[in-house]
Design an enzyme around this catalytic site. Structure first.
Site, PDB file in Angstrom:
ATOM      1  N   PHE A 264       0.841  -1.207   0.000  1.00 38.82           N
ATOM      2  CA  PHE A 264       0.000   0.000   0.000  1.00 38.82           C
ATOM      3  C   PHE A 264       0.882   1.266   0.000  1.00 38.82           C
ATOM      4  O   PHE A 264       0.859   2.063  -0.955  1.00 38.82           O
ATOM      5  CB  PHE A 264      -0.909  -0.080   1.236  1.00 38.82           C
ATOM      6  CG  PHE A 264      -1.559   1.193   1.670  1.00 38.82           C
ATOM      7  CD1 PHE A 264      -2.215   2.022   0.761  1.00 38.82           C
ATOM      8  CD2 PHE A 264      -1.553   1.559   3.025  1.00 38.82           C
ATOM      9  CE1 PHE A 264      -2.836   3.194   1.184  1.00 38.82           C
ATOM     10  CE2 PHE A 264      -2.176   2.725   3.454  1.00 38.82           C
ATOM     11  CZ  PHE A 264      -2.800   3.548   2.529  1.00 38.82           C
TER      12      PHE A 264
ATOM     13  N   THR B 126       2.673  -9.764   1.598  1.00 36.58           N
ATOM     14  CA  THR B 126       1.365  -9.150   1.878  1.00 36.58           C
ATOM     15  C   THR B 126       1.003  -8.099   0.829  1.00 36.58           C
ATOM     16  O   THR B 126      -0.019  -7.427   0.952  1.00 36.58           O
ATOM     17  CB  THR B 126       1.363  -8.460   3.268  1.00 36.58           C
ATOM     18  OG1 THR B 126       2.418  -7.473   3.291  1.00 36.58           O
ATOM     19  CG2 THR B 126       1.591  -9.447   4.388  1.00 36.58           C
TER      20      THR B 126
ATOM     21  N   LYS C 216      11.651 -11.233  11.233  1.00 34.38           N
ATOM     22  CA  LYS C 216      12.822 -11.315  10.349  1.00 34.38           C
ATOM     23  C   LYS C 216      12.962 -10.082   9.464  1.00 34.38           C
ATOM     24  O   LYS C 216      14.053  -9.550   9.296  1.00 34.38           O
ATOM     25  CB  LYS C 216      12.742 -12.579   9.469  1.00 34.38           C
ATOM     26  CG  LYS C 216      13.165 -13.838  10.233  1.00 34.38           C
ATOM     27  CD  LYS C 216      13.060 -15.072   9.374  1.00 34.38           C
ATOM     28  CE  LYS C 216      14.147 -15.147   8.332  1.00 34.38           C
ATOM     29  NZ  LYS C 216      14.042 -16.370   7.506  1.00 34.38           N
TER      30      LYS C 216
ATOM     31  N   TYR D 263       5.624  -7.478  16.008  1.00 35.42           N
ATOM     32  CA  TYR D 263       5.692  -6.295  15.137  1.00 35.42           C
ATOM     33  C   TYR D 263       6.362  -5.141  15.880  1.00 35.42           C
ATOM     34  O   TYR D 263       7.322  -4.539  15.393  1.00 35.42           O
ATOM     35  CB  TYR D 263       4.271  -5.933  14.725  1.00 35.42           C
ATOM     36  CG  TYR D 263       4.145  -4.745  13.789  1.00 35.42           C
ATOM     37  CD1 TYR D 263       4.618  -4.806  12.486  1.00 35.42           C
ATOM     38  CD2 TYR D 263       3.512  -3.575  14.215  1.00 35.42           C
ATOM     39  CE1 TYR D 263       4.476  -3.712  11.621  1.00 35.42           C
ATOM     40  CE2 TYR D 263       3.360  -2.494  13.359  1.00 35.42           C
ATOM     41  CZ  TYR D 263       3.839  -2.565  12.063  1.00 35.42           C
ATOM     42  OH  TYR D 263       3.686  -1.493  11.215  1.00 35.42           O
TER      43      TYR D 263
ATOM     44  N   LYS E 172      10.093  -3.464  15.059  1.00 32.30           N
ATOM     45  CA  LYS E 172      10.259  -2.059  14.668  1.00 32.30           C
ATOM     46  C   LYS E 172      11.153  -1.324  15.656  1.00 32.30           C
ATOM     47  O   LYS E 172      11.907  -0.435  15.269  1.00 32.30           O
ATOM     48  CB  LYS E 172       8.894  -1.377  14.570  1.00 32.30           C
ATOM     49  CG  LYS E 172       8.034  -1.894  13.414  1.00 32.30           C
ATOM     50  CD  LYS E 172       8.575  -1.446  12.059  1.00 32.30           C
ATOM     51  CE  LYS E 172       7.641  -1.838  10.922  1.00 32.30           C
ATOM     52  NZ  LYS E 172       8.155  -1.441   9.616  1.00 32.30           N
TER      53      LYS E 172
ATOM     54  N   ARG F 183      -7.352  -4.372   8.485  1.00 37.38           N
ATOM     55  CA  ARG F 183      -7.266  -3.097   9.172  1.00 37.38           C
ATOM     56  C   ARG F 183      -8.638  -2.438   9.165  1.00 37.38           C
ATOM     57  O   ARG F 183      -9.498  -2.726   8.329  1.00 37.38           O
ATOM     58  CB  ARG F 183      -6.196  -2.215   8.531  1.00 37.38           C
ATOM     59  CG  ARG F 183      -4.809  -2.671   8.930  1.00 37.38           C
ATOM     60  CD  ARG F 183      -3.711  -1.811   8.366  1.00 37.38           C
ATOM     61  NE  ARG F 183      -3.311  -2.206   7.040  1.00 37.38           N
ATOM     62  CZ  ARG F 183      -2.189  -1.795   6.453  1.00 37.38           C
ATOM     63  NH1 ARG F 183      -1.384  -0.985   7.094  1.00 37.38           N
ATOM     64  NH2 ARG F 183      -1.875  -2.200   5.232  1.00 37.38           N
TER      65      ARG F 183
END
Ligand code: NAD
Ligand code: UDP
Length: 340
Positions: free
Chosen positions: A32, A56, A112, A166, A170, A207
């Site tokens: 996106f 994804t 990863k 996640y 990050k 989402r």
């Protein structure tokens, strides 16, 4: 779905015609945000090399670039060694599952790509003496105890919870980025992205924006998780990309929040979608996922002051554009196309 023709990575093309153009590498280019960023970079005069393994992403997000000579595509997992011939002036590392249902389904790949993938992308930037920008996230603030969130806040993350894969990937990515800056002198930038929406999101990525809009357009129940009192602040994609582009061209190395500070509860958001789409949908309550943050709103004073950036598209205007896109995608149902 149209079959995406992978553009053969052509060293000859790079050596001959494009020597004078600046080259950007975008990991996650079929996603996106990566696809919108690619469009913006091409508009700004860059040549772009997109790298993606379609984990994804959607190849259709790049269909419009198939005939553009300034765009090359390499299908690759960015946790593997990245071999990009020729000069590169900037590397944007956007590859990562980003929707909670994606990263809950792909926990190891998420860890990863945030760790090994960030290391590869930084290594590429170092080797090419290129600038580097990492797509970090408001999730590094976890379930925030400071509201709105400023860049100085260190966060409240459950390392071992399901979302930890996640959030911690990050957080590691930010630490690795600063280490490459301090230790190797790489010109790095960190953007902390808050909830962003717009065309090219996958209808079924889970989402809240595609979920509520597709439910509303099909007059299906709107699935609110929890009691809907949790808050989010939604930024339209063109505003976000503008902030990211400005940051990439700036002299700063410390993190910047980029997002729209207009905050609303998820229940208010559901009601607004129902109203705009004139839907007959009712509201249905489901259990709140583990560690779902209770509040989220960016403090964007730093971006305003140092980058001269602030969002321009209000929620109503942005939603009308996003809804038109999702409507078009839904209309392709039943004509033999796969709906992602
Ligand atoms: P997306 O899922 O649409 O795009 C991510 C892309 O990365 C996909 O095309 C996917 O195939 C690719 N990818 C994943 N793992 C890969 C790997 N190992 N090798 C190569 N490609 C890989 O998600 P998005 O919303 O476009 O998010 C892009 C980036 O922005 C992510 O890093 C995400 O964490 C960050 N971000 C997004 C938001 C948001 O609201 N959209 C918010 C915060 C942060
Ligand atoms: N949400 C919801 N129903 C859905 C999808 C999401 O109520 O069908 C809620 C989710 O629990 C969260 C908010 O909407 O509180 C935003 O979720 P999203 O997955 O978009 O992103 P997050 O901000 O949690 O990363």
């Amino acid at each position: 779905m149209k079959i995406f023709k992978i553009i053969r990575f052509s060293c000859k093309k790079m050596a001959v015609g494009f020597r004078s153009m600046k080259t950007a590498v975008v990991t996650g280019a079929a996603g996106f945000l990566g696809s919108h960023l690619t469009d913006r970079l091409l508009k700004e005069g860059y040549r772009v090399i997109g790298v993606d393994n379609f984990l994804t992403g959607n190849p259709a997000n790049l269909d419009h670039l198939q005939k553009d000579d300034r765009f090359d595509f390499k299908q690759q997992d960015v946790t593997e060694y990245l071999n990009i011939p020729g000069e590169v002036s900037v590397v944007f590392h956007f590859a990562s599952p980003a929707s909670p249902i994606d990263y809950l389904e792909l926990p190891i790949q998420t860890l990863k790509v945030g760790s090994l993938g960030t290391h590869r992308a930084l290594g590429l930037a170092k080797a090419k003496k290129a600038r580097f920008l990492i797509a970090s996230t408001s999730e590094i603030y976890g379930d925030p105890l400071v509201h709105p969130q400023t860049e100085e806040y260190w966060g409240n993350v459950n390392t071992i919870g399901p979302r930890g894969v996640y959030d911690e990937a990050k957080r590691f990515a930010e630490a690795m980025t600063m280490a490459y800056h301090r230790h190797h002198g790489v010109d790095t930038k960190i953007v902390r992205i808050f909830n962003t929406y717009g065309p090219r999101m996958r209808l079924k990525d889970g989402r809240v924006v595609p979920a509520f809009v597709s439910q509303a357009l099909e007059n299906q129940p709107i699935t609110i998780f929890g009691d809907g009192s949790q808050t989010r602040s939604f930024c339209f994609v063109s505003d976000l990309i503008d902030g990211i582009y400005k940051l990439s061209e700036s002299v700063y190395h410390d993190p910047f929040n980029i997002g729209n500070p207009v905050e609303l509860t998820i229940k208010e958001f559901a009601e607004r979608i129902v109203r705009i789409t004139q839907s007959k949908s009712t509201i249905e309550y489901h259990p709140l996922p583990t560690d779902d943050p209770k509040q989220r709103r960016p403090n964007i004073s730093k971006a305003k002051e140092k980058l001269g950036w602030e969002p321009k598209i209000d929620l109503e205007t942005g939603l009308v554009q996003a809804i038109a896109y999702f409507k078009e995608r839904l209309s392709q149902k039943g004509v033999g196309k796969t709906i992602l």
